[in-house]
Design a protein around this motif. Structure first.
Motif, PDB file in Angstrom:
ATOM      1  N   ASP A   1      -4.448 -10.561   1.915  1.00 61.89           N
ATOM      2  CA  ASP A   1      -4.291  -9.353   3.133  1.00 61.89           C
ATOM      3  C   ASP A   1      -4.721  -8.265   2.593  1.00 61.89           C
ATOM      4  N   GLU A   2      -4.562  -7.718   1.462  1.00 62.47           N
ATOM      5  CA  GLU A   2      -4.914  -6.224   1.048  1.00 62.47           C
ATOM      6  C   GLU A   2      -5.897  -6.199   0.154  1.00 62.47           C
TER       7      GLU A   2
ATOM      8  N   ASP B   1      -9.769  -2.316  -2.375  1.00 58.38           N
ATOM      9  CA  ASP B   1      -8.618  -2.400  -1.714  1.00 58.38           C
ATOM     10  C   ASP B   1      -8.773  -2.790  -0.175  1.00 58.38           C
ATOM     11  N   ALA B   2      -9.709  -3.668  -0.124  1.00 56.88           N
ATOM     12  CA  ALA B   2      -9.973  -4.115   1.522  1.00 56.88           C
ATOM     13  C   ALA B   2     -10.080  -5.544   1.615  1.00 56.88           C
TER      14      ALA B   2
ATOM     15  N   TRP C   1      -8.089  -8.799   4.416  1.00 53.88           N
ATOM     16  CA  TRP C   1      -8.001  -9.246   5.780  1.00 53.88           C
ATOM     17  C   TRP C   1      -7.579  -8.058   6.521  1.00 53.88           C
ATOM     18  N   LYS C   2      -6.578  -7.212   5.993  1.00 52.17           N
ATOM     19  CA  LYS C   2      -5.986  -6.182   7.164  1.00 52.17           C
ATOM     20  C   LYS C   2      -6.961  -4.949   7.287  1.00 52.17           C
ATOM     21  N   ALA C   3      -8.081  -4.892   6.427  1.00 57.90           N
ATOM     22  CA  ALA C   3      -9.194  -3.963   6.566  1.00 57.90           C
ATOM     23  C   ALA C   3     -10.365  -4.316   7.128  1.00 57.90           C
TER      24      ALA C   3
ATOM     25  N   LYS D   1       0.805  -1.165   0.081  1.00 62.45           N
ATOM     26  CA  LYS D   1      -0.013  -0.110  -0.144  1.00 62.45           C
ATOM     27  C   LYS D   1       0.961   1.317   0.009  1.00 62.45           C
TER      28      LYS D   1
ATOM     29  N   PRO E   1      -9.010   2.209   2.487  1.00 65.18           N
ATOM     30  CA  PRO E   1     -10.093   1.808   3.195  1.00 65.18           C
ATOM     31  C   PRO E   1     -10.182   2.646   4.468  1.00 65.18           C
ATOM     32  N   ALA E   2     -11.391   3.032   4.643  1.00 65.00           N
ATOM     33  CA  ALA E   2     -11.476   4.175   5.906  1.00 65.00           C
ATOM     34  C   ALA E   2     -12.778   3.308   6.687  1.00 65.00           C
TER      35      ALA E   2
ATOM     36  N   ILE F   1      -3.201   0.847   5.637  1.00 63.11           N
ATOM     37  CA  ILE F   1      -3.806   0.055   4.757  1.00 63.11           C
ATOM     38  C   ILE F   1      -4.415   0.877   3.554  1.00 63.11           C
TER      39      ILE F   1
ATOM     40  N   ASN G   1       0.372  -7.256  11.755  1.00 65.78           N
ATOM     41  CA  ASN G   1      -0.630  -6.152  11.625  1.00 65.78           C
ATOM     42  C   ASN G   1      -1.348  -5.603  12.805  1.00 65.78           C
TER      43      ASN G   1
ATOM     44  N   LEU H   1      -8.659  -2.756  13.825  1.00 69.05           N
ATOM     45  CA  LEU H   1      -7.523  -2.724  12.717  1.00 69.05           C
ATOM     46  C   LEU H   1      -7.481  -1.388  12.304  1.00 69.05           C
ATOM     47  N   TYR H   2      -8.208  -0.412  12.849  1.00 72.41           N
ATOM     48  CA  TYR H   2      -7.980   0.786  12.498  1.00 72.41           C
ATOM     49  C   TYR H   2      -7.557   1.828  13.786  1.00 72.41           C
TER      50      TYR H   2
END
Lengths: 395, 395
Positions: B341-342, B313-314, B316-318, A106, B51-52, A394, A369, B370-371
């Motif tokens: 992941d991404e 763009d989302a 497992w990390k998002a 990213k 991602p947000a 991310i 992560n 995650l955020y």
């Protein structure tokens, strides 16, 4: 009394032993002390608070050395993927061993690496949307950046943005060699490459062809056979460039599970393996890899077992389960079981609260992560604490 | 030229439209600008980078109001669980609506809440190990803290530590009412309570009995029937205290899925629901709950679809997947599929790079973790950005 003045006391505090009476209470010396989020170098690992993400530095360094030896032996360049470790410090160790740059999944990871002076950087996933294009321009201004692109509209957008900023961006054509995720079809690579080559804000550098779907094919013979199909697609894409007279200086491919195969292909210039520094319990099942586990989650028992299951303080927020359950380090007879966000269970053990256990994550990338720092250990003692500077980046 | 001086330019930059020629390039104005990690208030949500993690403030406030109305209607106290939102700001909104304090899963969350002046705090999971006992003493020094305990040795250790620091810690007996995770058996509650009551560093306040295994039993009739079994165990534990003449001032129980049932039991004094501010796609299937989804992950398409699947763009990390795949907001015909992941995939859509989509996480707690921040939106415009101050505080 200031509680902040006595961290050493808190650090050295010892609980009383159970006495013979189940309810007797033994007075001890002061336990005051402010929270200490990171263990200090010199702390024995058995006094590190849990859950903690622990790196065995000896094992990490052996893994890095093995990849450096691979590069020497095969003549291929290594551009390790930073999405696994998210740490400029680990990146620096890789560069010191001959890596030619870093991959980032990213833009946010690339920003962190660039700000730490690490590079050059290949962003391996597509950049889309206005906010990211603006950030990419800003990043390009201060760092050497290479970006994978699989779409003509995206290429035009990037070229326009770079040109408006008097910049030129290096680009790889992202080719789908079988993962069915991003990337143009191999027979479309030449056309996209020609488009990129014609755009004034971009400079065509070659091809990215990543076979992510093969990394965890456990059986070596099957993995090799399926890789051969991907290689044919890679070569078709490569030919799409060369027959148009377009330069294909870079062919970047392969992960930890396939880089040995990729090295056999003369057209391949570099591998972008990521997991080899740490490995995980799923990668441990992939035949034929010379890397060892160096990453564990240290956890504590918090509640007495029901039957043969101890409850520990590491649940989904401490261990990703997208690749299955973690393994218990050194104790293959024990089984980790899910107990929710905050808890796990270890089946097959008779343990009491406060006892420790080490777990090998099933997927290193997504577990890393979840943490802000690595607790780096050598011979049972904390040697350093490294921030996971790109954790959560991310975007 | 300083790139740091022109964030507004970056923010307002517009990409060029595709022209009729697939490779033509249109020069645009400058796109320079340093990375902007957080959108500013006033930003339209369709310009927020992805991602947000987006919170619909109207929906959030309606959920908080509904729980406040529940408390008024039933006469039960609400001690919301902060492990879901990990935000002192959301905690403050709950306290402003009558909550009697907050629950925290981990000591680290409680430290963050205490430092933000939020409390009193109930730590609902067991504290074990020397580092944490020292931290708990330090926390108790500066905050009102209540801790769940399920073990006599642990109780003695805590009492010793508190006594050595001239402190007294409020304690609830943690009872296993069927989840088979932490907690003493109901018929052991009285004995543990008597032990706690005899220890000079502890003060017995009552019982915690959490039926976490029932929160996501979708069918209301089945959930109620199974809750009744848990209620019998709660009452047995409660009787274990009262028949010994021990005070059981607090009976803390229930989550978002069971708090309506718990309110029917006169002995219950408070509920510790957590998910109701946000909900998620799994909770959406639980019958009979008056709360609505207020949390989404905003994502962008990064690659053209293969067949009918767009790549976003989302990954497992998002978005956590421990409770299954997220839902696509407002488009039940679309299906999210895992792409690593991404990346994720959205099946059933024809979309192009840069297009947006909103996903309802399957599990709010693990996705929030995650955020680093909530992007808080009202009527399509960012109203605020709230730090998720206790994210990652798993120790």
């Amino acid at each position: 009394m200031s509680t902040a003045s006595r961290p050493a006391t808190a650090r050295l505090w010892l609980p009383s032993r159970s006495s013979s009476s189940p309810c007797s209470s033994t007075s001890r010396r002061s336990t005051s002390g402010r929270p200490l989020p990171s263990p200090e170098p010199g702390t024995p690992v058995d006094r590190v608070d849990t859950p903690a993400l622990v790196v065995d530095l000896d094992a990490l360094e052996r893994n890095l050395d093995r990849m450096a030896a691979f590069a020497t032996r095969t003549g291929k360049r290594v551009r390790p993927h930073a999405k696994t470790h998210k740490s400029p410090l680990v990146a620096r160790m890789q560069l010191d061993r001959g890596a030619v740059g870093l991959c980032c999944a990213k833009l946010g990871e690339a920003e962190v690496m660039a700000d730490a002076g690490v590079g050059p950087l290949l962003i391996t996933t597509e950049i889309a949307g206005q906010p990211k294009v603006a950030r990419l321009v800003a990043l390009r201004r201060r760092a050497v950046v290479l970006v994978a692109v699989d779409d003509m509209d995206t290429a035009r957008t990037l070229s326009d943005a770079m040109r408006a900023a008097d910049l030129v961006l290096d680009v790889l054509v992202d080719v789908n060699v079988g993962q069915e995720r991003t990337g143009v079809a191999p027979d479309g690579a030449g056309e996209l490459a020609a488009c990129i080559a014609s755009l004034p804000g971009l400079r065509l550098r070659g091809i990215q062809a990543y076979e992510g779907h093969l990394q965890h094919v456990y059986a070596e013979a099957e993995r090799r056979a399926r890789w051969r199909e991907c290689a044919d697609r890679m070569l078709a894409a490569h030919e799409g460039l060369t027959k148009r007279g377009l330069d294909s200086e870079i062919l970047s491919t392969a992960g930890t599970g396939t880089c040995a195969f990729a090295a056999e292909l003369p057209e391949v210039t570099e591998v972008q393996a990521g997991s080899y520094p740490f490995m995980d319990s799923d990668y441990a099942q992939v035949e034929g890899l010379p890397y060892e586990s160096s990453l564990t989650v240290l956890a504590s028992v918090v509640s007495r077992q029901r039957g043969d299951t101890a409850v520990i303080d590491a649940g989904w927020k401490a261990l990703s389960t997208d690749a299955g359950m973690p393994a218990v380090k050194g104790r293959p007879e024990l089984e980790y079981v899910t107990k929710g966000d905050e808890h796990g269970g270890v089946r097959g053990a008779r343990m009491t609260p406060g006892e420790r256990i080490e777990l090998v994550p099933s997927h290193c990338d997504t577990t890393v992560n979840l943490y802000d720092e690595y607790v780096c250990v050598r011979a049972g003692v904390v040697e350093a604490v490294w921030p996971i500077a790109a954790r959560g980046r991310i975007q």
